[in-house]
Design an enzyme around this catalytic site. Structure first.
Site, PDB file in Angstrom:
ATOM      1  N   TYR A  43      74.479  16.857 -31.000  1.00 17.26           N
ATOM      2  CA  TYR A  43      74.747  18.299 -30.896  1.00 17.26           C
ATOM      3  C   TYR A  43      76.249  18.511 -30.950  1.00 17.26           C
ATOM      4  O   TYR A  43      76.975  18.102 -30.046  1.00 17.26           O
ATOM      5  CB  TYR A  43      74.133  18.818 -29.591  1.00 17.26           C
ATOM      6  CG  TYR A  43      74.350  20.271 -29.255  1.00 17.26           C
ATOM      7  CD1 TYR A  43      74.809  21.207 -30.180  1.00 17.26           C
ATOM      8  CD2 TYR A  43      74.084  20.724 -27.960  1.00 17.26           C
ATOM      9  CE1 TYR A  43      74.994  22.534 -29.840  1.00 17.26           C
ATOM     10  CE2 TYR A  43      74.258  22.057 -27.600  1.00 17.26           C
ATOM     11  CZ  TYR A  43      74.716  22.953 -28.544  1.00 17.26           C
ATOM     12  OH  TYR A  43      74.889  24.269 -28.191  1.00 17.26           O
ATOM     13  N   LYS A  77      72.149  18.818 -34.362  1.00 11.27           N
ATOM     14  CA  LYS A  77      72.278  20.272 -34.280  1.00 11.27           C
ATOM     15  C   LYS A  77      73.730  20.590 -34.606  1.00 11.27           C
ATOM     16  O   LYS A  77      74.631  20.298 -33.827  1.00 11.27           O
ATOM     17  CB  LYS A  77      71.902  20.767 -32.885  1.00 11.27           C
ATOM     18  CG  LYS A  77      72.120  22.263 -32.683  1.00 11.27           C
ATOM     19  CD  LYS A  77      71.820  22.685 -31.248  1.00 11.27           C
ATOM     20  CE  LYS A  77      72.132  24.166 -31.024  1.00 11.27           C
ATOM     21  NZ  LYS A  77      71.894  24.579 -29.615  1.00 11.27           N
TER      22      LYS A  77
END
Length: 292
Positions: free
Chosen positions: A133, A161
């Site tokens: 992320y 992400k």
């Protein structure tokens, strides 16, 4: 494959900041009914930074139990301490999470080699699918495409992400990894274009209040139906913009309260949405068809 509309779920609280389990249960049901493809529990939007370890694992456990295998549950387990991230990821696996989402270490600003070693260590320590992320606007740490490419070959690391909102960054990552490495958007405003480039879904704040629309948008984009996906995106744009009128998750929690989904509760140092922002967000909810 975990793909599609993945809601970055809020953690409901009462006015004293106590976790509201009944509202959490109702929110999970709401997403199951409205076509959400996966639930991300206790990530940034779930206020992971202000939950203690026991609360963190209890939210994951309850969401997993209620979902009961119908859609994947992804647990936020990132930390700026590698040892703590291993502990949180181990706990999430024990609680039954299908995968974990690990934010880059924040505040201590590791080098790219430090990031590689951090994520490699967690992946080797805990046998569960793990999603990187990258959100430098919050962490003051930017994981570069070359580092993502190195990590993409590490066992258990299945995707990223990418929340910079920079489509060139997404293109660079997609060009540097194999086709089975999953690239997700973490930015509602640019998610449709990232998916049309080959991304496999959106980890979404907007999906908290408009789950069906976000699910339909992701499905259209991932099948290459750009016209439909962009039309839904246009409908959601007022929300995509206004849900960040103050720091996330302040506006989205207010919106869910306005929708009757949860009490007015958030934990310090976050505060409830300022009154001047109420009407702009209310209008965005109406423009997107969430409120009538």
């Amino acid at each position: 494959m975990i793909a599609g509309s993945m809601v970055a779920l809020v953690t409901p609280m009462d006015a004293q900041g106590r976790l509201d389990w009944d509202s959490l249960s109702k929110l999970v049901d709401f997403h199951l009914q409205e076509g959400t493809n996966a639930i991300v529990a206790v990530g940034t939007t779930g206020e992971s930074a202000t939950l203690d370890v026991s609360e963190h694992i209890e939210v994951i456990r309850r969401v997993v139990a209620q979902v009961a295998g119908r859609i994947p549950v992804i647990a936020g387990t990132g930390a700026n301490s590698t040892r703590e991230a291993v502990e949180l990821t181990t706990n999430a696996k024990t609680a039954g999470a299908d995968a974990c989402l690990l934010v880059t270490p924040y505040y201590n600003k590791p080098t790219q080699e430090g990031l590689f070693q951090h994520f490699s260590h967690i992946a080797n320590a805990v046998d569960i699918p793990q999603i990187l992320y990258n959100v430098p606007g919050r962490t003051a740490c930017d994981m570069l495409p070359e580092t993502v490419a190195r990590l993409s070959t590490v066992k258990n690391i299945i995707g990223i992400k990418e929340a910079t909102g920079n489509l060139q960054r997404a293109k660079d990552i997609l060009a540097s990894v194999s086709s089975d490495f999953l690239v997700y958007s973490g930015d509602d405003a640019t998610a449709v274009e990232l998916m049309l480039l080959g991304g496999k879904g959106n980890i979404s704040v907007t999906a908290n209040v408009a789950p069906r629309l976000m699910s339909d948008l992701c499905a259209a984009a991932m099948r290459g139906d750009a016209e439909t996906a962009r039309a839904i995106h246009e409908k959601l744009m007022p929300l995509n913009n206004t849900l960040f009128i103050e720091s996330n998750p302040i506006p989205v929690k207010w919106a869910l309260h306005e929708m009757g989904k949860m009490p007015a509760g958030i934990r310090l140092p976050l505060t409830w949405l300022s009154e001047a922002c109420h009407e702009p967000l209310r209008q965005a909810l109406r423009q997107s068809g969430v409120l009538v």
